[in-house]
Design a protein around this motif. Structure first.
Motif, short mmCIF file in Angstrom:
data_model
loop_
_atom_site.label_atom_id
_atom_site.label_comp_id
_atom_site.label_asym_id
_atom_site.label_seq_id
_atom_site.Cartn_x
_atom_site.Cartn_y
_atom_site.Cartn_z
N ASN A 92 9.99 47.63 39.64
CA ASN A 92 9.08 46.49 39.58
C ASN A 92 7.75 46.86 38.93
O ASN A 92 7.15 46.04 38.23
CB ASN A 92 8.86 45.91 40.98
N ARG A 142 6.36 45.03 35.62
CA ARG A 142 5.02 44.47 35.47
C ARG A 142 4.29 45.07 34.26
O ARG A 142 3.57 44.38 33.54
CB ARG A 142 4.21 44.69 36.75
N GLU A 169 10.71 39.27 42.41
CA GLU A 169 10.77 40.67 42.00
C GLU A 169 12.22 41.05 41.73
O GLU A 169 13.16 40.36 42.15
CB GLU A 169 10.18 41.57 43.09
N LEU A 170 12.37 42.15 41.00
CA LEU A 170 13.71 42.61 40.63
C LEU A 170 14.37 43.27 41.83
O LEU A 170 13.91 44.31 42.31
CB LEU A 170 13.59 43.61 39.47
#
Length: 423
Positions: free
Chosen positions: A355, A359, A379-380
């Motif tokens: 993550n 970002r 989020e992943l």
């Protein structure tokens, strides 16, 4: 003197980097295995995380089973709920009303905004036994007394709504009355019902946050002219994977006049698509691993030709074909061990910083590479399963060893006279 078998001793000696062409391509082969294993671990873990998170979000907001009356709204839902709670596999039940409405904001300034979300009528007491909705209110309170609603975070953001704002809701009843009176002398406009927003929830799933509002069961019944009827009953199980078993148990008790659907049936499209995509990604990336194995084979073939003179000397000194083969096969094993180990560390490191890397890429490119509106998550997600990691690392090792079999057999088949003829 070394206590290692001389085949392994020679393999380790040959494996040391010496700045030659073969050393360079050996390093490239190791890096290829590392990237193949690491990438495969990352992709499979992310796909597993998607599957797990999606199931959790679906099962957190929607029940495991839904019971409907086949010929229309359910009138005697109290009796149905009593029959359901008698089953020991059932954790909780609650009635519900679900339908689409038209909502319009009532801003102090500017033009009102409209949307068409689904309204969910819930029993505030029993709703907590089947969903996370009462515990997911981030702003305000889960208060459905009177003409009040709670709405999803994304929907509130799109419409510019806050706790305490008012919302006009046009129900199907309003629209039907206006349509029936259109063109008549006594035509009249049917005013919508005004509701106050008492809470804004976030269940962690974009689709639910943007398309669902919740109100009391009584308000929803009034919006749909259901009197004391409901659309159905939600059922939460102790084990969601027992849904089919429980349905088979409940169907004879409820009778043919009732229909039961499971959570997997309602979401089979996306869950099946995820499973197919995970398998497809594994196959595609496994091909990359096969390419890396061919790189090892090419390296070993070049190495056998480079060491032809040494092979001839070893055979002249009495080394057997098996011993010669093990010298070169051991090198493939070492390439596999180093490459797989490095790939495992590389993959786990990428997963732990996934993550942060996402970002960084969003800031560097100026694009949202993981939009919640498409992927439904903020989020992943990732789930590293030991079985998947073992399968990936094990298959990579098998390919690395197999890649060294042909060159090792070629080295073992060399005749000492032919090997030393031009030396």
């Amino acid at each position: 003197m070394s206590k290692l078998p001389y085949e392994l001793f020679l393999a380790l000696r040959y494996f040391r980097p010496k700045g030659t062409y073969v050393s360079v391509i050996t390093l490239i082969a190791v890096i290829g295995v590392m990237f193949a294993v690491g990438t495969l671990i990352v992709v499979i873990s992310v796909m597993s995380g998607f599957d797990l998170e999606l199931r959790n979000k679906i099962l957190g907001f929607n029940a495991h089973l839904k019971v409907f009356q086949a010929d229309g709204p359910m009138k005697n839902y109290g009796r149905v709920m009593t029959n359901l709670t008698a089953n020991p596999r059932i954790k909780g039940v609650t009635p519900f009303v679900m339908g689409q409405v038209l909502v319009e904001t009532q801003p102090g300034k500017g033009n009102p905004l409209v949307a068409a979300p689904w309204v969910r009528g819930v029993d505030p007491v029993s709703e907590a036994t089947v969903s996370v909705l009462p515990r997911s209110v981030k702003f305000g309170k889960f208060n459905l007394e009177g003409r009040s609603v709670v709405i999803g975070r994304e929907l509130a953001s799109q419409l510019g709504l806050y706790v305490g704002d008012r919302l006009a809701i046009y129900s199907p009843r309003n629209l039907q009355k206006m349509k029936a009176s259109r063109g008549k002398e006594n035509q009249q406009a049917v005013l919508p019902d005004d509701y106050t927003i008492t809470g804004i929830f976030d269940v962690g799933h974009y689709e639910y946050n943007v398309s669902v509002i919740a109100t009391s069961l009584e308000n929803a019944q009034d919006l749909y002219d259901l009197d004391n009827s409901v659309h159905g009953v939600l059922v939460m199980l102790n084990d969601p994977f027992q849904a089919d078993v429980v349905r088979q148990q409940l169907q004879p008790i409820l009778g043919r006049n009732y229909r039961i659907t499971t959570w997997f049936e309602e979401n089979s499209g996306i869950l099946t698509a995820l499973a197919v995509e995970k398998n497809a990604m594994f196959v595609v990336l496994f091909v990359v691993m096969i390419v890396a194995a061919f790189g090892i084979m090419g390296t070993q073939i070049a190495f056998v030709f480079q060491k032809t003179r040494e092979i001839g000397i070893l055979k002249a000194l009495g080394s057997t074909n098996r011993q010669i083969a093990w010298v070169f096969l051991s090198q493939s094993v070492m390439v596999g061990v180093i490459g797989v180990s490095a790939g495992l560390g590389f993959g786990l490191t990428l997963l732990s910083w996934r993550n942060e890397f996402l970002r960084f890429m969003n800031q560097a490119t100026g694009f949202d590479l993981f939009p919640a509106s498409i992927y439904t998550f903020q989020e992943l997600p990732a789930l590293t399963m030991p079985g998947d990691v073992a399968a990936i690392c094990g298959s990579a090792m098998v390919l690395c060893v197999l890649a060294g079999v042909l060159p090792a057999l070629r080295a073992a088949a060399l005749h000492p006279v032919e090997a030393l003829r031009y030396e």
